[in-house]
Motif scaffolding. Sequence first.
Motif, short mmCIF file in Angstrom:
data_model
loop_
_atom_site.label_atom_id
_atom_site.label_comp_id
_atom_site.label_asym_id
_atom_site.label_seq_id
_atom_site.Cartn_x
_atom_site.Cartn_y
_atom_site.Cartn_z
N GLU A 106 50.96 -39.41 42.40
CA GLU A 106 52.36 -38.94 42.33
C GLU A 106 52.58 -38.21 41.01
O GLU A 106 52.53 -38.80 39.93
CB GLU A 106 53.30 -40.13 42.43
N ASP A 107 52.83 -36.89 41.09
CA ASP A 107 52.93 -36.07 39.88
C ASP A 107 54.08 -36.47 38.96
O ASP A 107 53.96 -36.38 37.74
CB ASP A 107 53.07 -34.59 40.26
N MET A 108 55.20 -36.90 39.53
CA MET A 108 56.32 -37.25 38.65
C MET A 108 56.02 -38.50 37.83
O MET A 108 56.48 -38.62 36.69
CB MET A 108 57.62 -37.41 39.45
N TYR A 109 55.22 -39.40 38.36
CA TYR A 109 54.78 -40.56 37.58
C TYR A 109 53.78 -40.13 36.51
O TYR A 109 53.81 -40.64 35.38
CB TYR A 109 54.17 -41.62 38.48
N LYS A 110 52.90 -39.22 36.87
CA LYS A 110 51.93 -38.70 35.90
C LYS A 110 52.64 -38.07 34.71
O LYS A 110 52.24 -38.26 33.55
CB LYS A 110 51.03 -37.65 36.56
N VAL A 111 53.70 -37.31 35.00
CA VAL A 111 54.45 -36.62 33.95
C VAL A 111 55.09 -37.63 32.99
O VAL A 111 55.01 -37.47 31.77
CB VAL A 111 55.53 -35.71 34.59
N ILE A 112 55.72 -38.67 33.54
CA ILE A 112 56.37 -39.68 32.70
C ILE A 112 55.34 -40.43 31.85
O ILE A 112 55.52 -40.60 30.63
CB ILE A 112 57.17 -40.68 33.55
N LEU A 113 54.26 -40.87 32.47
CA LEU A 113 53.25 -41.65 31.75
C LEU A 113 52.51 -40.80 30.73
O LEU A 113 52.29 -41.24 29.59
CB LEU A 113 52.27 -42.26 32.76
N MET A 148 59.64 -46.63 27.06
CA MET A 148 58.68 -47.61 27.55
C MET A 148 59.18 -48.26 28.83
O MET A 148 58.40 -48.55 29.74
CB MET A 148 58.42 -48.68 26.48
N GLY A 149 60.50 -48.50 28.93
CA GLY A 149 61.07 -49.03 30.16
C GLY A 149 60.89 -48.07 31.32
O GLY A 149 60.60 -48.46 32.45
N LEU A 150 61.06 -46.77 31.03
CA LEU A 150 60.85 -45.74 32.05
C LEU A 150 59.40 -45.71 32.51
O LEU A 150 59.11 -45.61 33.71
CB LEU A 150 61.27 -44.38 31.48
N ALA A 151 58.48 -45.80 31.55
CA ALA A 151 57.05 -45.82 31.89
C ALA A 151 56.71 -47.06 32.73
O ALA A 151 55.95 -46.97 33.71
CB ALA A 151 56.22 -45.80 30.61
#
Length: 402
Positions: free
Chosen positions: A330-337, A383-386
């Motif tokens: 999932e690209d949006m998770y990759k971007v956040i992390l 960090m909560g978002l990650a």
Amino acid sequence: MSKQKRQSKLSFFALDPNCDKYINWAVALLLLVGTFTIISTNVGKTTSAPNIVPKVLIKQCMFAVCGYIAMWFMNRWFRFKWYARIEKVIIPICLVIMGTTFAFPEIGGSRAWILIGGISLQPSEFAKPLIMIICATCLYRAKKETDMLKVRGQLFMRAWISFALMFGIVFAQKDMGTLVIICFIFLSCIMIPKYVVLQRMQKVLKVLVYGAIAVAIVLFGITNIGTEIIKHTPLAHIAVRVENFKDPYTDVYGDGYQPANSLYGIASSDIHGKGIGNSTRKYGYLTQADNDYILAVLLEETGIFGLFGLVILYGMIEIRLFYYAFKTSEDMYKVILGGTGVYLFMHFFLNAGGVACLIPFTGVPLLFISSGGTSLMSIMLTMGLAQNCICAIRRREMDRLS
């Protein structure tokens, strides 16, 4: 009240059980180290302010609690679905708040703070997680609006506009450290997705970034051309920092006073350090001992072992972030992390490099360690978002295996 009800209430205020425990423990330990170091640095002020230590302890505990609430909220309640609906309101509000800093006096050469009743806030700190969320939300929308992946410049158009406005405000504030970090976070976020429509832009950005770094090294590192130019501009304070990075001992009792004493403290630490609480540089030599130069005090007291411990804790967070970033499709998770990893790394790199005079000092705090509620709130929120993304990744994996 029954035991079951008490447990349900406690679980409500706890982070999601699917969070990565290694990241949580590393964050908790860094906060603990930061709290003890901040208290230690403020011992040096007890001669002029006898009650400074308990005041600082209470203040830091309040920041930690507020930071935990921010982390808990982003972990438990944040959803791209509802953020996408209110983004058109959130972005202008944040930009307006960032712009209000120009109504307040300059601090350390920058107009980046809002001063209210003795409390200082730095709104641009929240631009760092916000730009990540904006980029990830663009990818979230693209899942429903597939036309965004067919037209060049369409996918990240809102992100580019937001970034340009943030860039302009922070540049006008003359807060170059924050500006560099926002730029690197944004670049990392838009370089992560591997869509055909983005490939040309990503190649151009790579050339521009490498070229800019090479030009900066030549103008400011190898030669003094860049330094001489900006001496005659409103960014003259940056020229001073570049000169101090090259030789902090040329003006030890002037502009080089802080970096020189930082190096004195680090050099006197030996391998094992002087012992916790035994720093001498915190007694008036480093006026920003609990903030920008807190690493110098920490290394003076704990030596190479303290630095090694910090690297392990920061490294643990980075490894776990990128582990999940590579694991998910999932690209949006990759971007956040990935953006969170860059955010954390850039702060450590700029602070540690500046304190050791390996790069020009930027005034960037050491995350989780330096005093300052705004920077702590911002990184805890991130960090909560990650962790929110990690929880979603782990749930999908469990659903796939079940």
